[in-house]
Design an enzyme around this catalytic site. Structure first.
Site, mmCIF file in Angstrom:
data_model
loop_
_atom_site.group_PDB
_atom_site.id
_atom_site.type_symbol
_atom_site.label_atom_id
_atom_site.label_comp_id
_atom_site.label_asym_id
_atom_site.label_seq_id
_atom_site.Cartn_x
_atom_site.Cartn_y
_atom_site.Cartn_z
ATOM 1 N N GLU A 108 0.830 -1.203 0.000
ATOM 2 C CA GLU A 108 0.000 0.000 0.000
ATOM 3 C C GLU A 108 0.861 1.249 0.000
ATOM 4 O OE1 GLU A 108 -4.090 -1.212 2.196
ATOM 5 O OE2 GLU A 108 -2.409 -0.995 3.562
ATOM 6 N N CYS A 121 3.583 8.527 1.058
ATOM 7 C CA CYS A 121 4.122 7.548 1.997
ATOM 8 C C CYS A 121 4.218 6.223 1.243
ATOM 9 C CB CYS A 121 3.186 7.441 3.198
ATOM 10 S SG CYS A 121 3.688 6.186 4.387
ATOM 11 N N CYS A 128 6.849 -7.032 6.530
ATOM 12 C CA CYS A 128 7.989 -6.508 7.297
ATOM 13 C C CYS A 128 8.464 -7.590 8.251
ATOM 14 C CB CYS A 128 7.568 -5.265 8.079
ATOM 15 S SG CYS A 128 8.947 -4.436 8.922
ATOM 16 N N CYS A 132 7.284 -5.429 15.166
ATOM 17 C CA CYS A 132 6.858 -4.559 16.265
ATOM 18 C C CYS A 132 5.399 -4.900 16.606
ATOM 19 C CB CYS A 132 6.990 -3.088 15.870
ATOM 20 S SG CYS A 132 8.682 -2.652 15.389
ATOM 21 N N CYS A 135 2.299 -2.727 15.435
ATOM 22 C CA CYS A 135 2.202 -2.329 14.028
ATOM 23 C C CYS A 135 1.550 -3.443 13.216
ATOM 24 C CB CYS A 135 3.594 -2.026 13.487
ATOM 25 S SG CYS A 135 3.616 -1.652 11.719
ATOM 26 N N SER A 217 12.655 6.193 7.272
ATOM 27 C CA SER A 217 12.331 5.847 8.654
ATOM 28 C C SER A 217 12.813 4.441 8.961
ATOM 29 C CB SER A 217 10.807 5.937 8.835
ATOM 30 O OG SER A 217 10.449 5.698 10.179
ATOM 31 N N ASN A 316 -2.236 4.459 16.649
ATOM 32 C CA ASN A 316 -3.381 4.143 15.795
ATOM 33 C C ASN A 316 -3.817 2.710 16.066
ATOM 34 O OD1 ASN A 316 -3.551 6.630 14.232
ATOM 35 N ND2 ASN A 316 -1.552 6.030 13.425
ATOM 36 N N CYS A 359 -0.124 5.679 10.257
ATOM 37 C CA CYS A 359 1.092 4.970 10.701
ATOM 38 C C CYS A 359 0.742 3.634 11.333
ATOM 39 C CB CYS A 359 1.830 5.775 11.761
ATOM 40 S SG CYS A 359 2.230 7.435 11.240
#
Ligand code: SAH
Length: 366
Positions: A108, A121, A128, A132, A135, A217, A316, A359
Site C-alpha cells: 500500500e 508515503c 515486514c 513490532c 504495528c 524511517s 493508531n 502509521c
C-alpha cells in the site's frame, strides 16, 4: 504467516524478481540497456524524459521516437503495479492505494495533500520482518523486498494523479516522500538507496524531488544508518524509538535486542553530524505502556541539545492489538516534559485513520 513475538527476519524469502524497469537503472545503465535493444544510446534520455518528466509509459504517444524503436523500448517500461483498491478521506486529499505486484504480493501507499505540500508515503517491502507488536504490517511477516522501480512507481503514480488534477486542490506535484509505508527500508538497503537516487536526481535522470523532502524511517539498523550517512544524500532520518529504556524497547521494537537505545541514538547523532540534518525521533504514545512522565523525562535527557525533533504519534488502532492511544492529559504532560528539556516536539496528526492508512495500519489485505 504470522511471526512469534520477538522474532526478527532480516533476509527476505527468495522469490522471482520483478521485470527490469527504467527506474531500476542509473542513466549509464539505461544507455547500455537501450544499446542492448539495438537502439541509439541517446534514446535512453528521451525515454527517461517521458517517464520522469511527462510521467507517461505509453510508447505510442512518444512521437519523438521512431515507430520501430517504440516497441523495443517498451520493454524497459513494464507495468509493475496494478491498482486493486483506492480509499479516500479528508475530502479526497488523503488517498490510500492497494497495489498488486507481478507475483501477487500486495503493498500500500498513501498520498496526503496539505495546503503547502504533498507527501507520498511509500512501501519498501511487502510485509515486514521487524515484528513490532503494535504495528499491523509487522504482524504478517516479510513476504519480499521490493525492487527500486516498484518503490519509485508508487511515487510516479501519485505524481500522475496530481498532475492530472485527480486530487482536490488543482494540479500539483509530489514535494515529499516518506519511507513510512510497509517494510523496513534499511533492511532492503540497496533497492531503497536506488529509489532515493531516482527520486532526487533531476530529470531526465529522476523525478527531481528535493532530498530535504525525503525521509527514511527505520527501527534502528545501526550499521545501515552508518552506511546511509556516507551516501552523500541529505535525506531526513526518522528513528522509530518508542521507548527511552532498553527494557521496554526490547518488547516494543524487537530490533532493540540487537542494538540498544544508546547505540541507536549514537548512530542517529552521527547521522545528524554528517548530514547536518535534524533527526526525527518517532514515538507512538501508547496508553499506560510508554507514556509515563518519567519516560518523557528520560527521553528528554537522552535527546536534549541534539539536532533532533521528537514526533509523537497517538497510537493508531490495529486489529488484535490490546493497546490504545494515550489519554489526552497524559499526552499533554508528555509534551510538557519534553519542552521543559528544551526539546522540539510536535504531535503528528492521525491522517488516514478512517481508511486504515495511518502509521502502522498498512496491512494490505484484499
Ligand atoms: N519500519 C520503518 C518504517 C515504517 S514507518 C520504521 O519502523 O520506522 C511507520 C511508523 O509508524 C514507524 O515509526 C512505526 O513505529 C509507527 N507505527 C507503527 N505502528 C503504529 C501504530 N499502531 N500507531 C502509530 N504509529 C505506529
Amino acid at each position: 504467516m504470522s511471526q512469534p513475538p520477538g522474532q526478527l527476519t532480516f533476509v527476505a524469502p527468495r522469490r522471482a524478481k520483478p521485470a527490469r524497469h527504467l527506474a531500476d537503472l542509473s542513466m549509464a545503465d539505461r544507455r547500455a540497456a537501450v544499446a542492448e535493444l539495438g537502439e541509439k544510446a541517446f534514446r535512453a534520455d528521451q525515454l527517461s524524459r517521458h517517464y520522469f518528466e511527462r510521467l507517461t509509459t505509453d510508447v505510442s504517444a512518444m512521437t519523438d521516437l521512431p515507430a520501430g524503436a517504440r516497441e523495443k523500448l517498451a520493454a524497459l517500461l513494464p507495468s509493475l503495479l496494478t491498482p486493486v483498491r483506492e480509499l479516500t478521506t479528508d475530502g479526497g486529499t488523503t488517498r490510500k492505494t492497494l497495489w498488486r505486484l507481478f507475483d501477487g504480493a500486495l503493498v500500500e501507499s498513501v498520498l496526503m495533500r496539505y495546503p503547502d505540500r504533498v507527501t507520498m508515503c511509500v512501501s519498501s517491502q511487502a510485509g515486514c520482518g521487524m515484528n513490532c507488536p503494535f504495528c499491523a504490517t509487522g504482524q504478517a511477516g516479510l513476504t519480499r523486498n521490493m525492487s527500486t522501480a516498484e518503490i519509485v512507481e508508487q511515487v510516479v503514480a501519485g505524481a500522475r494523479a496530481l498532475a492530472a488534477g485527480e486530487v482536490p486542490g488543482g494540479p500539483g506535484r509530489v514535494s515529499n516522500v516518506v519511507f513510512m509505508g510497509m517494510g523496513e527500508p534499511l533492511a532492503n538497503y540497496k533497492q531503497v538507496i536506488g529509489a532515493v537516487r531516482r527520486l532526487v536526481e533531476p530529470a531526465p535522470h529522476g523525478l527531481g524531488i528535493s532530498a530535504r523532502g525525503v525521509t527514511v524511517s527505520t527501527v534502528g539498523l545501526v550499521p545501515a544508518i552508518g552506511k546511509l550517512a556516507d551516501e552523500g544524500l541529505p535525506v531526513t532520518l526518522a528513528l522509530s524509538l518508542h521507548a527511552p529504556d532498553d527494557e521496554l524497547r526490547d518488547t516494543l521494537v524487537p530490533i532493540n535486542t540487537r542494538w540498544k537505545v544508546a547505540e541507536v541514538l549514537d548512530a542517529a547523532w552521527a547521522y545528524a553530524a554528517r548530514t547536518k540534518r535534524r533527526v526525527s525521533i518517532e514515538y507512538a504514545l501508547i496508553k499506560d505502556v510508554n507514556d509515563q512522565e518519567w519516560r518523557a523525562d528520560l527521553l528528554g535527557k537522552l535527546v536534549k541539545n541534539k539536532l533532533v525533533h521528537v514526533n509523537l504519534i497517538p497510537l493508531n488502532p490495529t486489529p488484535g492489538s490490546k493497546w490504545t492511544a494515550s489519554r489526552p492529559e497524559d499526552e499533554r504532560a508528555f509534551v510538557r516534559r519534553l519542552k521543559f528539556h528544551g526539546v522540539p516536539v510536535t504531535v503528528r496528526d492521525t491522517r488516514g485513520r478512517e481508511i486504515d492508512g495511518a502509521c502502522g495500519q498498512l496491512a494490505a489485505a484484499e
